[in-house]
Design a protein around this motif. Sequence first.
Motif: not given
Length: 80
Positions: A16-43
């Motif tokens: 369990k950890g936090k990640t940064t979500f980002s998506v590229d829309l045609n007009f710009g970029v949306v970034v959302i920080r501190n998103v709770p997620a399961l994160v792989c320790k290795r990759c």
Amino acid sequence: MSKKNICPLCGGEKKKGKTTFSVDLNFGVVVIRNVPALVCKRCGADWLSHCVSNKIEQAVKDARKKQNLVEVSFYEKLVS
Ligand SMILES: [Zn+2]
């Protein structure tokens, strides 16, 4: 250790950890920080829960309306 906590990509351990979500829309970029997620320790691959991805989907829709070139948000703001 249960099987669902194993990364299907590399076999590493998901934590369990936090990640940064980002998506590229045609007009710009949306970034959302501190998103709770399961994160792989290795990759570093991450998995979001359904609840979390619904919230993010909503935020992306809002960003689409605003048409900002760069929209940076924090997950805490979405849920509050
Ligand atoms: Zn992995």
